[in-house]
Each structure stands twice: as C-alpha cells, then as structure tokens.
Design a protein around this motif. Sequence first.
Motif, short mmCIF file in Angstrom:
data_model
loop_
_atom_site.label_atom_id
_atom_site.label_comp_id
_atom_site.label_asym_id
_atom_site.label_seq_id
_atom_site.Cartn_x
_atom_site.Cartn_y
_atom_site.Cartn_z
N SER A 1 0.85 -1.19 0.00
CA SER A 1 0.00 0.00 0.00
C SER A 1 0.89 1.24 0.00
O SER A 1 2.10 1.15 0.24
N ASN B 1 0.98 5.31 1.62
CA ASN B 1 0.39 6.45 2.31
C ASN B 1 1.48 7.50 2.51
O ASN B 1 2.67 7.18 2.51
N ASN C 1 -3.78 8.12 1.28
CA ASN C 1 -3.66 6.67 1.55
C ASN C 1 -4.32 5.89 0.43
O ASN C 1 -5.38 6.28 -0.05
N ASP C 2 -3.67 4.81 0.01
CA ASP C 2 -4.32 3.87 -0.91
C ASP C 2 -3.82 2.45 -0.62
O ASP C 2 -2.77 2.04 -1.08
N GLY D 1 -14.94 7.77 7.05
CA GLY D 1 -13.88 7.06 6.33
C GLY D 1 -14.34 5.69 5.91
O GLY D 1 -15.51 5.50 5.55
N ILE E 1 -9.87 3.45 8.38
CA ILE E 1 -9.04 4.49 7.76
C ILE E 1 -9.92 5.72 7.55
O ILE E 1 -11.03 5.59 7.02
N TRP F 1 -5.77 9.75 9.67
CA TRP F 1 -4.74 8.71 9.68
C TRP F 1 -4.90 7.80 8.48
O TRP F 1 -5.97 7.67 7.90
N GLY F 2 -3.79 7.19 8.09
CA GLY F 2 -3.79 6.21 7.00
C GLY F 2 -2.88 5.06 7.37
O GLY F 2 -2.02 5.18 8.25
N THR G 1 -0.50 1.51 5.99
CA THR G 1 0.08 0.58 5.02
C THR G 1 0.64 -0.60 5.81
O THR G 1 0.94 -0.49 6.99
N ARG H 1 -8.79 4.97 -2.53
CA ARG H 1 -7.90 6.14 -2.51
C ARG H 1 -8.57 7.20 -1.67
O ARG H 1 -9.76 7.46 -1.81
#
Length: 855
Positions: free
Chosen positions: A292, A294, A311-312, A343, A354, A362-363, A365, A791
């Motif tokens: 991921s 972020n 973030n993704d 989120g 998330i 926040w994000g 990975t 995303r």
Amino acid sequence: MPIRRTRKLHLLKVIKNFVILLLVLVLLLLGFITYNVRQSFPVENGAIALGGLKAEVTVQRDRWGVPHIYAANSHDLFMAQGYIHAQDRFWQMDFWRHIGSGRLSEMFGSSQIATDKYLRTMGWARIAQQEIAQVNAEMKAYLQAYADGVNAYLADHQGSKLSLEYAVLKFLNPGYKPEPWQMLHSLTWGKVMAYDLGRNFEREIERTILLKTLTLAQVEELFPPYPQDLPVILPDRQKKQTGEENNFDETELIASSIQDAKAAITPALESITQPMLAVEKLIGSRGIGIGSNNWVISGKLTTTGKPILANDPHLAVQMPSIWYEVGLHCTTKTAECPFNVTGFSFAGMLGVIIGHSDRIAWGVTNVEPDVMDLYIEKINPNNPNQYEVNGKWVDMQLVQETIQVAGSQPILQTVRYTRHGPILSDVSPKLQQLPGNQVIEIPQQYAVALRWTALEPSTLGYAIPLLNRAQNWEDFRAAAKNYDVPAQNLVYADIDGNIGYQMPGKFPIRAKGNGRYPVPGWTDEYEWLGYIDFEQLPKSFNPPQGYIATANNLVQNKYPYLITTDWVYGYRAQRIVEMISQANEPLSLLDVETIQGDNRNLNARNLLPLLKNIDLNQQNLQPNLASAKKLLIDWDMQLEMPSPAAALFEVFWKHLLADTFHDQLPQDYFPNGGDRWYEVVKNIIKQPNSSWWDNRNTPKVENRDQILRQAFTEAVNELEKIQGKDPKSWNWGDLHRITFRNATLGKSGVGAIEALFNRGAFATAGNGETVNANRWKASQSFEVTDIPSLRMIIDLKNLDNSLAIHAPGQSGHAFHKHYTDMVDSWRKIAYHPMLWQQDNVNVNTAATLKLRTSK
C-alpha cells in the motif's frame, strides 16, 4: 404429403417449440432474478423500528450510497452501523465469518473440507474467543451493540431477502440459514486480515524448497537485501548498511546438520502450500511484495498551509469491495459518545479503519513484518502425539474439532499443537499419502509447526474505537499501541498542523536467527524471547523534511531489532518521494491526486538503456523490430492505458523473466514480475555473463544481451499476433484488464451464475510497482490481480475538501445502482467528495432512513 416435406415441417415445429421453451425459461429466469434482486435491496427511506435502540437514529445516504449515521449515544451508533452493514453487505459478512471460523463446508459442502481443516488448524476462532473473555466492559458493549444491529436486520430478512446469492445457494444447500451474528465473528475478521497481510512464512517455504536445486548463494541472489539507493520511511536516522547482518545460519543448518532429513522435510513444506492456495482463492493472492501507499505532507509544503494526508491500500480484486465508506457521528459529543468520524470500514467490524475525525486523520500501510516462524518438530516414532524438547519427549496439546458439512456427515479433526503452535503439515493430503518406504516417515518423525503473533490474543479490537475518538498525537499513539496484529505503518495529521508516523505491532525478539528459513524446534536455540516494547518501535513527529511517505519499504537504516529481512524494495516509495521532494511549488490537492495516479515504471529506468543500445547496434535488425523499437525512444515510462510503448515494455518484461529464470526454477516459483524481481534483474544486468542468463535447455551458453534481444523479439511477435502488425495500435489497457469477481459464486465455474455477480473486464493503467498499483502476474497473465482498493486524500485545512473513491461500489447487491458505479471513476483516478459537515451532507442526501425505538 411427401415424406421429406413432412419431416421438414416436423423439424420446424420442434425448433419452434424449443425456441418457445427457451424463451419461457429465459423469462422465468429473468423473473426469478428480478424478484429476488429487488426484494434484497435495502430500505433507504422512511422509518424502521428496531428493538434495543435507546433513541432515534438518522441515516442519510448520499449520492454515492455512503451512509452518514447520526446517533445520540455510542450504543445506538454502533447498532445502526451493524444494521446498515447488514443491509448492504450481509453475504460478504456471512462468507468472511465462515472463513474466520473455518466453517465454509457448512455453506458450500464437501468441496471446502480441506480448506476448513487448514483454517481450523490455524484456530482463529479459538483465539478470538479468548479475546472476548479479556475485553473490557466498554469494548464488549460496542461489539454487542454492533451484533445487535446485524441481528435486528436478520430478524426480518432471510434467504433471498438478504441477498441474491442466497437464492442461488438454495439450489446448492437448501437447508442453509444464517445464524445470528456474534462478537466472535467481528473479532475473527482481524485474524483473516492479519493472515492476508502477513503470510511471510511462504517465503520461508519458498527459500527452503529452492535449496533442493539451487545453491545457498543462488537462493540469496533471488532474495536480495534492501537496496541502498532507494528510500527509507524515516531518513532522518543515522544510516547503516542493511544486509540484515547476512545471518543465514538457519540455511546452513538445513543444508548440513539435518541433511539426512532434508529430503523428507522439503515435501512437508511443499505440502503446506496446497491449502494455502485454496485460501488464496477465497481472500485473494496476497503476500509479501503486495502492499500500500500512504504519505502525509506538512503545511509548510502545501498550498493550504495545513497538512494533506493520502492513503491507498492495495488488496486483492474483490466483488464487492472489501471497504465500506461510512460516517459515524454522535449528535452531541460527550464522554459517553465521543465519536465524530468518517472514512472506510469493514463490513463485519465496527468503527472506521481508515479516515478522519473532527481533529485528526490517519492512514495505514502494511509493514509486512516477519512475525511467522516455521519450526521443524522432531516427533516420537512410537507416539505421534509427542515431540522432543531439549532431549525429552513432551505431550502435544490435542484439540478436537467437528466440521459440519452441508449435505454430508460431520468430519472429526484433531489439531495437534506444540509449544510453538499448530502443526500445519497435518492438514495436507499429499503429506499423509506418502509411500511407507520413505527413509524418514514424515508423519512419525517430522512435522512443521507455525508460531505466529496472530495466534495469541490481540488487542486490535480496542485500537479502532480509540483511533476514532483520538483528538491529538498523544491519543493517537495510545490507540496505536493496541494496533498489534497486523502491524501497520500509521501516518498521522491534525488540524493544528502536526504530522507524524508510528509503527505499532508485535514483533518477536529471537534468541537466534533471522526468520528466513525454518528452524529446529527441538531445542531452545531459536525461541522467541519476547516482543519489542512499543516505546522502542519507530516513530516520527514533525520531521524536518516536512513529509513522511511509506510504501511497505524499509523503515529506517539503523534499528536495533529485526522487523523483517523481506521488505518491499522501495520502487513505489522512490516515485512518491521524488514527486514530493522535487516539487518546485507548494503541493495542492490536485498535485496529490496526480501522485496517487502516477504510472511511471521505474523498472524501465534500469532496462531501457540496455535495450536501446542492444537493438540499435544490430545491423540486420528486422523492420518490424526496428519499428517497435521506435516506440521506446521518447517514452516517458508511464504505463498509461492507451500507450503502445507501455504494452511493449510490459510484454517484454514478461518474456525477459521467462527466458532468464524458467529453466532453473520450479513452476510454482516462476517470477511474478514484482518489486523483488526488479531488484534481482537490476543486480544481474551488471553481470553480462551471469549463470542466470544461460538457458540450460540449449546446448549453447547465452549471455545477457542475447536474452534481452530474444525477449524483445518475442514481445514484438506476441503483440503483433494479438493486437496487430502496426505498433502504434498496441494498447496496454486492452491487455491489462480487471474483472471484479464474487469471491464465492462468481468463481463457481458456471457461466450463467458468474454472469449474475461478476463485472468486467475493464481496462486499467499501471502495474504492481507504479504508485497506481494495479498488479499483474508475469507467470500467469496480464489480468489485474491486486489494486488500490481505495484512494483517500484528506485536507486538514478544510475537511469538506477531502476526497475518496473505492471500487467497485458501496453495495454488495448485484444489479443495485451502487454495485459498480465507482469503477470508472476509480480507474480514471477520479474521486467523490468525503462529505463532512452536516449542511454539506444534507445538500447531497439522496435518501433518509429513521431508525426508531420499538417502544
């Protein structure tokens, strides 16, 4: 009447009757589908009475199907979330809880017995049950409220009223009826995700199996250390050479100390991969290397003067989406009801995983840590339920399991545990069917056990509501301390302008070894001594560079403890850091969108100079090869959908890997083309006469340039065959397509059933190592297997400017308007607004549902 004419008329009559019958069947099928589809769609407007609610709850669904839930107290907030999740996604919830508890055979019959045995051996439900006994009263109340909401929906909905899948399942398993939701089912979700995000023991198995035919040095060439020219997450730490100490004593042990047993142990390891693959078909082919992105950018570097967080997460292609977007709002924030957050959630788990609250964002990975170790246990040949510990035979723990099977008799299973954990090699038919004349009979003398942090009680359940109500960096870290399994890279931003990073998780401290290979379990040499203290885990707050970017890459160069030796190699991180650090002006939200959608292939930086020089120096270059070669001259290395050059390079990459490695590796371990292979090839292209270039299936000895030329020629030939002779007509998107498949019935093998639930194929850009990470596997096909599952971009200056998208859509109901309505936006890197203030929600509301008390 002539006989020939009579036969003809009879034939026409038969055909006419067949056509009529077929039409009637089609109409009946359409009627069946229409009836069952419509009755499963959720009620979105009006009012519904729910027993157990304390006060009225309002659910406003926006134009994209996202519900915004407003409640007066925490109980009602989470009860409503459970109800809404069940409205839109109950089939998904039901399926995942059966994975979590190893109960798939109850739904799908005997075909899932082997998978259930593997899952029961893991024992996630047993661990989750222990967690329930340990949770505090507040968390237990949240979980129970969520379960009550799900069950309130089930009380009025069964069978096809729940989802179209149940109408189809009725033909396969007429007696199936979903049981009530329990707290256990929410907690097992975390176990499934921990497995999905942390199967690093597969690397242990792969390396050990490769030792059958390769030398230790060759195996290590295929698993190189983290490159020194690619970024780390926390670059402000003192630098140090990172070869993870090159401590491969486990390998030497397998290669020498237990050489006589090696032939037996390797089949045991191979056998474990069979049930692993079965689980992969259900939850997606994940593992190390798939991750991921972020990042968070300080207001010093943005046009808004406040942080921007992006973030993704990258997960397997799924139908429906693994994510469910939702807003959870206490109408008045109080100590009892402190939530105001929006989120992405998991259907089946309370809260927001998330997203952002009114003060922080926040994000996440995946760290992809090494928290799984395989132990080779020495079994008593006279008693298979005893194993050796420091020279003495010790009794195993035996757990009896009963697997209920739809349409058949129950299956009894005994799960054997050593001090390290469950014996995985017990759940393989291949292992159990080995001939009796083996030098060492594996079931009697050797077994393979797994130690894994997720097979101990976790506190992840606490982390989510604590994150959702956190107000500052200190609250955030207090919540993160509970985010133990699976370990994640958490990035942070707040409306006051602060940014930060925290790595939470349980990371073992080993007495010896580095987790790269299976180790002996019969001594204490390789035991875990404990876990890294949370305060010793990497963190950063307002770093001087003004940004923090993570992409599953190395966290920092100097760190006293081992996190893993199998980091993702940093190509996505490199591109993200380049675009942030090299920006000439402050970065805007639009700039961050551009970063998330970037398709530049950094692998091409390594290979294009060689490829161009080799081809240009050939005097007798065929005209079609020369024409194709021109595509690469001014190519910007972007893997865009319509790009002919992108198609040529990616097809070339597939052939390069096959021509270089297929002659020396087992088929199960052919290169998948991901970041590890970027690094392997980057290293060996510096050695034009490396033995890897030689094809052992030919009498001559090939070198690098010959293999590069061969792979390029094969790529051109393949593209001419499938996309035409004109190179300008080649198109990456036409090769690189995505099909969203229902994880159960969508993979049934019955075309008519699959057509009900699956959608695609859709053209996509990128590959697994571009920032826009749409992965394909070079050993299989160009079809997309893993994607940026969502995303998200958060503007901490004005939360209503925040953006999001996920695929394929909010709804889990086939043919619902929100089933696939986000696909086009997602693949074109477009977004919808993450509505925040209630005035903005009101303007965009498409439906309003009142959940009322039943007094």
